[in-house]
Write an enzyme that holds these catalytic residues in place. Structure first.
Site, short mmCIF file in Angstrom:
data_model
loop_
_atom_site.label_atom_id
_atom_site.label_comp_id
_atom_site.label_asym_id
_atom_site.label_seq_id
_atom_site.Cartn_x
_atom_site.Cartn_y
_atom_site.Cartn_z
N GLU A 111 41.71 31.13 53.13
CA GLU A 111 40.67 30.90 51.75
C GLU A 111 40.55 31.91 51.14
O GLU A 111 40.34 33.01 51.60
CB GLU A 111 39.34 30.24 52.39
CG GLU A 111 39.38 29.16 53.26
CD GLU A 111 38.17 28.78 53.86
OE1 GLU A 111 36.95 29.41 53.46
OE2 GLU A 111 38.08 27.69 54.73
N LYS B 277 38.19 34.56 49.15
CA LYS B 277 36.74 34.79 49.65
C LYS B 277 36.22 35.14 48.10
O LYS B 277 36.21 36.31 47.48
CB LYS B 277 36.90 36.13 50.51
CG LYS B 277 35.30 36.34 50.93
CD LYS B 277 35.15 37.44 51.88
CE LYS B 277 33.61 37.68 52.53
NZ LYS B 277 32.71 38.08 51.51
N ASP C 123 33.79 36.12 45.13
CA ASP C 123 32.74 36.95 45.02
C ASP C 123 31.70 36.43 44.28
O ASP C 123 31.79 36.66 43.11
CB ASP C 123 33.49 38.18 44.31
CG ASP C 123 32.74 39.54 44.54
OD1 ASP C 123 31.65 39.42 45.37
OD2 ASP C 123 33.29 40.60 44.01
N TYR D 155 33.09 25.51 51.20
CA TYR D 155 34.09 26.02 52.34
C TYR D 155 33.62 25.85 53.91
O TYR D 155 34.51 25.91 54.54
CB TYR D 155 34.29 27.47 52.27
CG TYR D 155 33.05 28.44 52.28
CD1 TYR D 155 32.47 28.53 53.23
CD2 TYR D 155 32.76 29.05 51.04
CE1 TYR D 155 31.22 29.29 53.57
CE2 TYR D 155 31.54 29.93 51.16
CZ TYR D 155 30.75 30.14 52.05
OH TYR D 155 29.53 30.87 52.26
N LYS E 279 39.65 41.90 53.78
CA LYS E 279 38.98 42.52 52.25
C LYS E 279 40.35 43.20 51.53
O LYS E 279 41.17 43.75 52.27
CB LYS E 279 37.77 43.53 52.45
CG LYS E 279 36.62 42.88 53.32
CD LYS E 279 36.07 41.84 52.45
CE LYS E 279 35.21 42.33 51.39
NZ LYS E 279 33.84 42.78 51.76
N CYS F 271 32.10 64.57 13.16
CA CYS F 271 33.35 64.08 13.89
C CYS F 271 34.22 65.19 14.61
O CYS F 271 34.33 66.22 14.27
CB CYS F 271 34.34 63.59 12.73
SG CYS F 271 35.92 63.14 13.49
N CYS G 119 37.63 65.72 12.80
CA CYS G 119 38.04 66.27 11.28
C CYS G 119 36.57 66.90 11.03
O CYS G 119 36.77 67.45 9.94
CB CYS G 119 38.27 65.11 10.54
SG CYS G 119 36.97 64.02 10.19
N CYS H 290 32.99 57.98 11.85
CA CYS H 290 33.34 59.28 11.07
C CYS H 290 33.35 58.89 9.50
O CYS H 290 34.07 57.82 9.32
CB CYS H 290 34.62 59.79 11.77
SG CYS H 290 35.31 60.81 10.77
N CYS I 13 40.56 62.14 8.02
CA CYS I 13 40.47 62.44 9.62
C CYS I 13 41.79 62.21 10.09
O CYS I 13 42.33 60.95 10.11
CB CYS I 13 39.55 61.38 10.16
SG CYS I 13 39.33 61.47 12.00
N1 5U1 Z 1 36.03 31.17 51.73
C1 5U1 Z 1 34.91 31.37 52.44
N2 5U1 Z 1 34.13 32.41 52.25
N3 5U1 Z 1 33.17 32.28 53.20
C2 5U1 Z 1 31.93 32.78 53.56
N4 5U1 Z 1 34.68 30.66 53.60
C3 5U1 Z 1 33.57 31.40 54.34
N5 5U1 Z 1 33.03 31.23 55.53
C4 5U1 Z 1 31.81 31.91 55.72
C5 5U1 Z 1 31.53 32.74 54.70
C6 5U1 Z 1 30.08 33.71 54.98
O1 5U1 Z 1 31.19 31.63 56.81
C7 5U1 Z 1 32.06 30.77 57.74
C8 5U1 Z 1 31.67 31.45 59.16
C9 5U1 Z 1 31.33 29.46 57.57
#
Ligand code: 5U1
Length: 668
Positions: free
Chosen positions: A114, A116, A118, A225, A314, A408, A411, A426, A432
């Protein structure tokens, strides 16, 4: 049979929820947006007429009242776990080895892969299919109640569908899509509001708003997830199958999730997602692999709060720490002076970065950045590197503040700040050399005079050698002068001379655009050409006359008049015409020849039979105004495959959207 208001309300809610599922979960819209809006409006009207029918799970009730006190604590039904990380192949192989050893197998293990995201981890609890609680992760055992804010996230269902469990707790990531993040920050910079350092902070900050109507405007999204607790349902013995069950209940899961066999396949997944990273509409910082079999997960168990059956792999960091050595000032085409951070080179987001934009002096003040500071910089995708924040604890004693120069840097003309604007300029104009160089680049660009082969590097060389001192000098260039430039052979020089010659034959609209008058983009230039028709009319127009023209406001009118008040500019235009630049006269067309007069059209996506530019020229010939952005004034949007945010905006604003076939009919 006529339905009672209650029956109709229930019917509408059911239909809207199903359309939401098709749109947000299946990514297959089942009705046009206009129809969806009609259903929602009908429901709103019925609920207004019969307030006793309002229920908190109605799709009209996403935005609730402000949170008056601090966010209440919520104990998770099952702990929210964290993930261990690996950063390279060796660490990943060690993880895989541990899994195989504990499962006492040498066979390849099935993993679910999957992205991850942000963002900010959340837990959602549904009782009898209704969203009753949403909480932050907190310390993994106890989080904070953010239900009011999570309810405003459009792809979070307020009610589940299908065969859902009586009680279920799911986990997922709330995120702010990249486009919303960029748009939010651009607006915030303009209006002096809080700028988010990255989409993760944007998501977390938006979820902790006391006023849900603010979160509602932040355009957050969620992907689920994992499952915490589920009661009253038979669950599959596979994480992947469970995700599909979760999706059946109406909860969105990331479309990039894939099940693979063995650790070598996870590596392939890692590289395929890394390749796609910049094109994904959301920010990710790696991928996650989870052992698919739930029995195997149970056998593997946990260490501290992280499971032994999952690992985050990562990606290279998009934020890094470095030293801001000094701030220099760049001068743009219109004289705008932009501070640029010169950095100790640092590897970030896959490249070595030594410069970052600081936007303007307000941004420098907001960041409180000094020369010599240790700073965090961010390079995400193709976006120009940005300074995110200053590590104040590491400020050296000799750090110096950043001051806008009074003159500037190129110039030496005085620098001015316009009233109410963050930008300094400027005042040297075409005196210039920096502005001159940028003006030549703009003049030669494809949408302006379209001089093929006159790249930025060559313009810099020609300007520095003082061969080009004004736009008109372009048409005085000789073969010999060109050949004397670096990396210019005889052939490329003669090709360029031919391209310059060809560019002399242009249109009035393109010529006006090429002059680079402030705030005069392609569309405005074409309006000026269509309505004023001759260069004499244009150079002599007063602000009052310009304001009479369609879509010309006071600021643009002022810039146009100032541009032609400058004798140097007028002389350059005279020279250009004398050197042979010409365009066909604009003759008054009959109404029959201008069937699209008064229409504002937006083109988006790609068309099979012609480029967007060609389509645009034809539409303009027929009297249409072709604009680059969708607004309530847009008459129609023609969309080809690959259309993105403009199409979405048109749908949101209920603006007619047509395809290439319809466009061809109009043009022919
Ligand atoms: N895609 C994904 N992100 N994430 C973060 N899966 C996922 N699983 C996580 C976390 C903290 O924890 C699992 C161990 C349930």
């Amino acid at each position: 049979m006529t339905l009672s208001p209650e029956q109709r309300v229930n019917e509408l809610r059911k239909a809207i929820n199903e359309h939401n599922y098709a749109y947000y979960v299946l990514d297959e819209p089942s009705v046009p947006d206009a129809e969806y809006d009609r259903l929602l409006r009908e429901l709103q009207a019925l609920e207004q007429e019969h307030p006793e029918l309002i229920s908190s799970d109605s799709p009209t009730q996403r935005v609730g009242a402000k949170v008056e006190t601090s966010f209440e604590k919520v104990e998770h039904l099952r702990p929210m776990l964290s993930l261990d990380n690996v950063f390279n192949d060796d660490e990943l192989n060690a993880f895989s080895k541990r899994v195989n050893e504990r499962l006492v197998t040498s066979d390849p293990v099935a993993y679910v892969c999957e992205p991850k995201l942000d963002g900010s981890a959340v837990s959602l609890i549904y009782e009898e299919g209704k969203l009753v609680k949403a909480a932050t992760r907190g310390d993994g055992r106890v989080g904070e109640d953010i239900t009011a804010n999570v309810r405003t996230i459009k792809n979070v269902p307020l009610t589940l569908r299908g065969d859902f469990p009586k009680l279920v707790e799911v986990r997922g990531e709330v995120f702010m899509p990249k486009q919303s993040f960029e748009e939010h920050n651009a607006l915030a910079r303009e209006s002096g509001e809080k700028v988010f350092a990255n989409p993760r902070n944007a998501a977390a900050g938006s979820l902790r708003q006391k006023d849900p109507s603010i979160s509602a405007k932040r355009n957050l999204s969620i992907y689920v997830y994992s499952l915490g607790l589920a009661e009253g349902i038979e669950l599959a013995n596979s994480h992947y199958q469970r995700l599909l069950q979760i999706k059946e209940w109406g909860l969105p899961i990331c479309p990039e999730i894939k099940c693979v066999n063995g650790i070598n396949e996870t590596l392939k997944y890692y590289h395929s997602i890394l390749d796609k990273r910049n094109d994904l509409p959301y920010e990710i910082d790696g991928v996650v692999y989870k052992v698919d079999s739930i029995d195997a997960q149970e056998k593997l168990g946990f260490v501290a709060r992280a499971p032994r059956w999952a690992i985050a792999h990562k990606f290279p960091a998009q934020e890094e720490i470095t030293t801001l050595e000094k701030v220099e000032f760049q001068v743009g085409r219109t004289g705008a002076i932009t501070p640029v951070a010169r950095l100790t080179p640092v590897f970030v987001g896959g490249v070595t970065v030594s410069n970052a934009t600081l936007h303007n002096m307000d941004e420098i003040k907001r960041l409180d950045v000094h020369q010599g500071d240790t700073v965090i910089i961010r390079r995400a995708g193709d976006v120009i590197p940005q300074v995110v924040s200053v590590v104040l604890e590491r400020r050296p004693e000799n750090a110096s503040s950043v001051e806008m120069p009074t003159h500037c840097p190129v110039c030496d003309s005085p620098v001015e700040r316009e009233a109410d604007q963050a930008i300094y300029r400027c005042t040297g104009g075409l005196f210039c050399s920096a502005q001159r160089k940028e003006s030549v680049k703009h003049f030669a660009s494809r949408k302006a005079m379209d001089i093929d082969g006159l790249g930025d590097k060559l313009v810099e060389q020609l300007s520095e050698a003082e061969v080009i001192k004004s736009l008109a000098d372009l048409y005085r260039l000789t073969q010999e002068q060109l050949e004397s430039m670096e990396r210019m052979g005889e052939k490329s020089a003669s090709n360029l001379i031919a391209a310059i010659e060809k560019s002399k034959s242009t249109t009035f609209g393109k010529f006006i655009y090429a002059l680079g008058i402030r705030e005069v983009g392609e569309v405005t230039a074409q309006t000026l050409a269509n309505e004023l028709k001759t260069i004499e009319q244009l150079t002599q127009a007063t602000e009052e006359q310009l304001l009479e023209l369609s879509d010309i406001g006071p600021v643009v009118a002022h810039h146009i008049v100032s541009f032609f008040d400058n004798d140097e500019n007028v002389k350059i235009i005279e020279d250009l015409i004398e050197l042979g630049v010409h365009w066909p006269a604009i003759v008054e067309k009959s109404a029959d020849e201008m069937p699209l007069k008064g229409k504002t059209i937006v083109l988006t996506g790609t068309f099979e039979t012609m480029s967007r530019n060609v389509a645009k020229e034809k539409l303009v010939e027929l009297g249409a105004k072709v604009s680059g952005s969708v607004s309530s004034k847009t008459s129609v949007v023609y969309a080809g495959p690959g259309a993105g945010s403009k199409l979405k905006k048109a749908q949101d604003l209920n603006i007619p959207v047509e395809d290439e076939e319809a466009l061809l009919k109009v043009i022919s």
